[in-house]
Motif scaffolding. Structure first.
Motif, short mmCIF file in Angstrom:
data_model
loop_
_atom_site.label_atom_id
_atom_site.label_comp_id
_atom_site.label_asym_id
_atom_site.label_seq_id
_atom_site.Cartn_x
_atom_site.Cartn_y
_atom_site.Cartn_z
N SER A 117 56.54 1.86 1.88
CA SER A 117 56.29 1.67 3.31
C SER A 117 55.44 2.80 3.90
CB SER A 117 57.61 1.56 4.07
OG SER A 117 58.39 2.72 3.85
N SER A 165 58.86 6.17 -5.11
CA SER A 165 59.43 6.68 -3.86
C SER A 165 60.91 7.01 -4.12
CB SER A 165 59.30 5.64 -2.75
OG SER A 165 60.11 4.52 -3.06
N SER A 199 61.17 15.70 -1.00
CA SER A 199 62.24 16.19 -1.87
C SER A 199 61.94 15.83 -3.33
CB SER A 199 63.60 15.62 -1.44
OG SER A 199 63.55 14.22 -1.27
N ASN A 227 50.68 -3.57 0.22
CA ASN A 227 51.94 -3.83 0.91
C ASN A 227 51.85 -5.18 1.63
OD1 ASN A 227 54.21 -3.64 2.86
ND2 ASN A 227 54.33 -1.52 2.11
#
Ligand SMILES: Cc1cc2nc3c(=O)[nH]c(=O)nc-3n(C[C@H](O)[C@H](O)[C@H](O)COP(=O)(O)OP(=O)(O)OC[C@H]3O[C@@H](n4cnc5c(N)ncnc54)[C@H](O)[C@@H]3O)c2cc1C
Length: 315
Positions: free
Chosen positions: A261, A228, A246, A280
């Motif tokens: 997340s 991430s 991005s 998670n």
């Protein structure tokens, strides 16, 4: 849809998988398909592409086109549009595609529709607002340059009855020249081609843990490591590992998100994956909304155990 021109991309002397996906997209549009191969010494690849979805393939084979440069490539595409009478020009939504497609659209004075992943009822479908909505884009008169997301649909696998035609391109007026390619010192990863991606997020904690926990699982599954954005921003991994709005948009067969997340900017880059497993500690993490398998647990317990079991199963 009229006439379609597929602009292929060559990497290390071979036509990229993304170009075969363009061939599948062209079939979806349903027009008369022709293609363009640009480079130097690429006649063999062009002949092969003609039989695998390319139709008539124009071959812009010239020493000055051996390496990507926007002026030469735009001139080659313009020449192929003139030769083929193309209404729609299909380009992969890759770094060179982002570079050349707007120039070609402006030169032809036609619409540019970027980053599409589907075509339905005469409209191109693309994601907007970081993937929260899909936009349906219709182009008046059908003339357009369209960039297509790699991995948006499977590569064309049929056979077609095509041949090649040589295309002469005048690159003498080019104002830029290719000097050299410098590869980044880090080990490059092409996530867009990986079938398995094991991505870690801020929850992995530090760069050493990527080596100790995430990389071994990627290795045993023959996959690549992803990340991430906070991981990249913190300098734990280079930018080419970043998945998301991005970073890279990926669509592997298996995507494992560990300690991520599931912010919308990350989801937009991986939710097209075929199968998603999320690990998670937080049962309310939004990543679980896109996962086929959700594991509410500490990744430092689950991943080493999973890796060891897979290593044992492989012998
Ligand atoms: C313009 C813009 C562009 C962006 N582009 C991108 C992009 O391309 N890609 C991207 O990823 N983000 C991007 N972001 C950032 C994005 O908004 C999020 O901040 C980011 O995705 C969060 O990363 P994360 O999930 O790793 O970290 P966090 O949101 O901090 O989540 C960490 C997760 O790890 C879990 N966790 C912690 N410890 C453990 C453990 N031991 N075991 C299991 N789980 C654990 C936590 O429960 C938490 O859910 C962009 C943001 C903006 C504004």
């Amino acid at each position: 849809m009229g006439n379609i021109l597929i602009v292929t991309e060559i990497k290390d002397g071979t036509i990229r998988e993304a170009s075969y996906e363009l061939a599948a997209f062209a079939q979806k549009l349903g027009g008369d398909v022709k293609s363009l191969v640009i480079g130097s010494g690429i006649a063999g690849e062009a002949e092969s592409f003609a039989k695998k979805g390319g139709g008539t393939v124009y071959v812009a084979d010239d020493a000055s086109l051996a390496n990507y440069n926007v002026e030469g490539y735009a001139a080659a595409i313009r020449a192929a549009v003139d030769a083929s009478g193309a209404d729609v020009v299909l380009v992969s939504n890759t770094p060179s595609g982002w570079d050349v497609a707007p120039r070609v659209a402006a030169g032809l004075d036609v619409a540019l529709v970027s980053d599409v992943f589907d075509f339905q009822d005469g409209a191109y479908i693309r994601r907007v607002f970081n993937g929260k909505l899909n936009a349906r884009v219709k182009v008046p008169g059908d003339k357009a340059v369209v960039t297509v997301q790699p991995g948006a649909l499977p590569a064309f696998e049929g056979s077609t009855d095509g041949g090649t035609e040589s295309l002469s391109v005048d690159t003498s007026g080019a104002r830029s020249v290719f000097v050299e390619t410098k590869l980044a010192e880090s080990k490059g990863v092409d996530l867009s081609a990986a079938e398995v991606i094991i991505s870690g997020g801020r929850g992995v904690g530090d760069p050493e843990k990527f080596k100790e926990v995430i990389q071994p699982l990627a290795d045993v599954l023959g996959g690549a490591m992803g990340a991430s954005r906070p991981v990249v921003d913190a300098g734990w991994l280079p930018h080419e590992y970043q998945v998301g709005s991005s970073g890279q948009v990926v669509a592997p067969k298996l995507y494992v998100a560990a300690g991520i997340s599931g912010a919308i900017q990350h989801l937009v880059g991986m939710k097209g994956s075929n199968f998603i497993i999320a690990i998670n500690k937080d049962a309310d993490a939004p990543i679980f909304e896109v996962a086929q398998i959700g594991v509410v647990a500490d990744l430092f317990e689950i991943i080493p155990a999973l890796t060891a079991a897979l290593q044992e199963a492989k012998g």
